[in-house]
Structures are given as C-alpha cells and as structure tokens.
Design an enzyme around this catalytic site. Structure first.
Site, PDB file in Angstrom:
ATOM      1  N   CYS A  87       0.569  -1.109   0.196  1.00  0.00           N
ATOM      2  CA  CYS A  87       0.271   0.186   0.264  1.00  0.00           C
ATOM      3  C   CYS A  87       0.829   1.182  -0.019  1.00  0.00           C
ATOM      4  O   CYS A  87       0.516   2.904  -0.865  1.00  0.00           O
ATOM      5  CB  CYS A  87      -1.096  -0.489   1.377  1.00  0.00           C
ATOM      6  SG  CYS A  87      -1.852  -1.231   1.218  1.00  0.00           S
TER       7      CYS A  87
ATOM      8  N   HIS B  82      -3.283   7.007   2.903  1.00  0.00           N
ATOM      9  CA  HIS B  82      -3.841   6.066   2.260  1.00  0.00           C
ATOM     10  C   HIS B  82      -5.097   5.082   2.453  1.00  0.00           C
ATOM     11  O   HIS B  82      -5.938   5.367   4.181  1.00  0.00           O
ATOM     12  CB  HIS B  82      -2.959   4.641   2.765  1.00  0.00           C
ATOM     13  CG  HIS B  82      -3.318   3.533   2.252  1.00  0.00           C
ATOM     14  ND1 HIS B  82      -3.540   2.931   1.250  1.00  0.00           N
ATOM     15  CD2 HIS B  82      -3.505   2.178   3.441  1.00  0.00           C
ATOM     16  CE1 HIS B  82      -3.561   2.145   1.054  1.00  0.00           C
ATOM     17  NE2 HIS B  82      -3.809   0.711   2.451  1.00  0.00           N
TER      18      HIS B  82
ATOM     19  N   ASN C  21     -10.233   0.046   0.433  1.00  0.00           N
ATOM     20  CA  ASN C  21      -8.460   0.028   0.273  1.00  0.00           C
ATOM     21  C   ASN C  21      -7.949  -0.823  -1.041  1.00  0.00           C
ATOM     22  O   ASN C  21      -8.192  -1.623  -1.831  1.00  0.00           O
ATOM     23  CB  ASN C  21      -8.342  -0.989   0.995  1.00  0.00           C
ATOM     24  CG  ASN C  21      -6.907  -0.900   1.143  1.00  0.00           C
ATOM     25  OD1 ASN C  21      -5.959  -0.568   0.162  1.00  0.00           O
ATOM     26  ND2 ASN C  21      -6.500  -1.054   2.576  1.00  0.00           N
TER      27      ASN C  21
END
Length: 331
Positions: A113, A253, A283
C-alpha cells in the site's frame, strides 16, 4: 539539484461496483457492520479477464493528458503493484509499450500500500539529479483477484483501481519538499500473500490452502497503522522544515475510516483538510493514494502553492510520507 513536482494526475476504476449489500449475499456480513468498522460502502471490481495493466494504462493516459505530455517524451515509467500481470515481464514494460513510450526505462516496484509513495520518491531522484526529465509513476491493483471471497475479514476491505502522476522539474521551492520512508521486516507476516513465490511455489496444496490470497492479522495491523501514520507524516514535515499547521491538504492511504480518523486525531489536523474516498472505493493498496490525489486535484481541493502531505503504510511492513508544495507549472 532541481525542484521536482507533480504536473499531471489521472485515475481509473473498473465499471463494476460491488456494494455491501452484494457482499451480504456472499459472506456472513451486513452493510451496517461493514460501514461501522471500515467506512466502506462499495468498491470497484475488475472483470476476470481484465489485467492490472489495463487499469494502469487508462490512468496513465489521463495523467499524460493532464500534463500535456506525449508518451514519446517519457524517460521513466514506474508501476507500483502487488498484483502484476505476470511475475515477469514487469507491468511497467507492458504499459509503456501500449502507451508508445519508446524511449522510456521502466520497472515495477513492490511496497504494497506504500508503493506509490516509494515510486514517486524514486522517480523524483532521477529528475532532481538530471538523469531524466519526465517520469510517470502509477499505482495500480486488481486485489479482487487475490482475495479469499469466503473470508469476511478481508474480502470486504479491498477494491480495484489505478492512479498515475507525471513528474517533471518545477519552479524552485515548489514540488517535493521532504520525504520519510521506512520498513520493519519483523512484521512481514502480519500482512501477506504466502503462496506463489519461491518460498511456497504454486502447487495443488498451496491452492487448496488458499495461500494465494491476502492474509492479514487485522488487529495488529490496525495498531501499527494508527501509530506509524502520524509518525511518518511528522518526520516528512520536519525534513521539509514545516509543521502540521502548515498543511493545507492531507491525503492518507485509504485503509479504513477508523485508521484514518485515529491518525488525523493524533496529528491534530482539521478533518476538513483530509481527503477521504474509501467509502466509494475501499482499500486499493498502491492505487489508493494516487486515485485520491487525482480526485483532489480535479475537484479543486488542491490549489497552487498548497502544502500537501501524502502518507501511507502497507505490507512489509512499510510506511512513508511525502510533502509537496503544489504546482502544475512544469518547467
């Protein structure tokens, strides 16, 4: 060294939308449970035959158009992904070929990520040192292809998409002002896909054990994320000679709202300055930050001279932050 900034952005998500109500028909969960724990309402899912290179290509086209740059002018293409088309060749090579970036160097970068932040930090050094002039950094994922759709703890969290940014020299004092990148390999097992590498090559056994899907120790990752998001953002700001009060826009994020809210509280930043779109996308790993960046830029939330911070964490464990004085004026 010259100043380097982002002069164009682009993003793309697949048309197919998977809502929480759809997930209710697949696993033991419900919309209220998902929203209360994650903030996610829906996510976009690529078709089975659609590779991540397609999503990356679409985002790249939009970023190049925004930067008013022809693909032939690109010197470097970096793709951050944990879901490449193939183990090799690199997805960057496939995207560059389709774009027509004939003179560009290119490679994939894997930091989960945090991948997009590692990507822009890497690309910026090539430009700052005069090696290259134009770089394209893409964060793209098709996480739906590596999910265990029977595991309600993970399948509700993730979505597919891609975001891209074009980097060039910008006027002095603008662009990237500071970075902080880090890792802790001791936490590698907390967020992983154990199958398919040289440790556990693909076999009937690895498939049967669902080792080719994301496995996550959720509570441990949550505690790590809440702590590290604030720490790395403040370190990057300190390296830029700035404080949290100087920040006009924070792009975290997009993991889940509880992590974002906790990090925002720790930083003491006004929630109105924080870009959040995870309710619509979930996500998207390496794509989360660049997609949010593109939406912020195109919606007018980023203006010339604004101080913007991108901050993230991911498997590895990895983390990072980048401080940018926003400018769309390529030199």
């Amino acid at each position: 060294m010259v100043s380097v900034g982002i002069v164009g952005t682009g993003s793309y998500v697949p048309d197919k939308v998977l809502t929480n109500f759809d997930l209710e028909q697949m696993v033991d969960t419900n919309d209220q449970w998902i929203v209360s724990r994650t903030g996610i309402k829906e996510r976009h899912i690529a078709e089975p035959e659609t590779p991540v290179s397609e999503l990356c290509y679409q985002a790249a086209v939009r970023a190049l158009e925004d930067a008013k740059l022809a693909p032939e002018e690109l010197d470097l293409v970096i793709v951050a992904t944990i879901t490449p088309d193939f183990v090799f060749p690199a997805t960057a090579c496939l995207v560059a070929e389709r774009l027509g970036a004939k003179k560009a160097a290119g490679f994939d970068l894997q930091a989960a990520c945090t991948g997009f932040l590692y990507g822009v930090a890497t690309a910026a050094q090539f430009i700052a040192t005069g090696i290259y002039k134009n770089a394209l950094v893409i964060g793209g994922e098709t996480l739906s292809k590596i999910l265990n759709w029977e595991d309600r703890g993970t399948c509700i969290l993730f979505g597919d998409g891609a975001g891209a940014a074009v980097l060039q020299q910008v006027e002095e004092g603008y662009g990237f002002l500071g970075y902080d990148l880090g890792m802790d390999g001791a936490g590698g097992s907390l967020l992983t896909m154990p199958g398919g590498g040289s440790m556990h090559p693909a076999s009937a056994e690895t498939v049967a054990k669902k080792m080719h899907t994301i496995q996550m120790a959720g509570s441990e990752v949550f505690k790590f994320a809440v702590r590290i998001m604030g720490e790395t953002a403040l370190k990057a700001l300190d390296k830029a000679g700035l404080g949290i009060g100087d920040v006009d826009c924070l792009i975290p994020h997009q993991a889940n709202t509880r992590i974002v809210d906790a990090a925002v509280k720790r930083l003491g930043i006004d929630a109105g300055k924080v870009v959040v779109n995870l309710d619509r996308y979930g996500n998207m790993s390496a794509a989360s930050i660049p997609v949010a960046l593109d939406e912020a830029a195109r919606s007018g939330r980023l203006n010339y001279g604004d101080i913007m911070v991108m901050v993230g964490f991911g498997g590895g464990l990895t983390w990072g932050a980048a401080v940018v004085k926003w400018s769309k004026r390529g030199v």
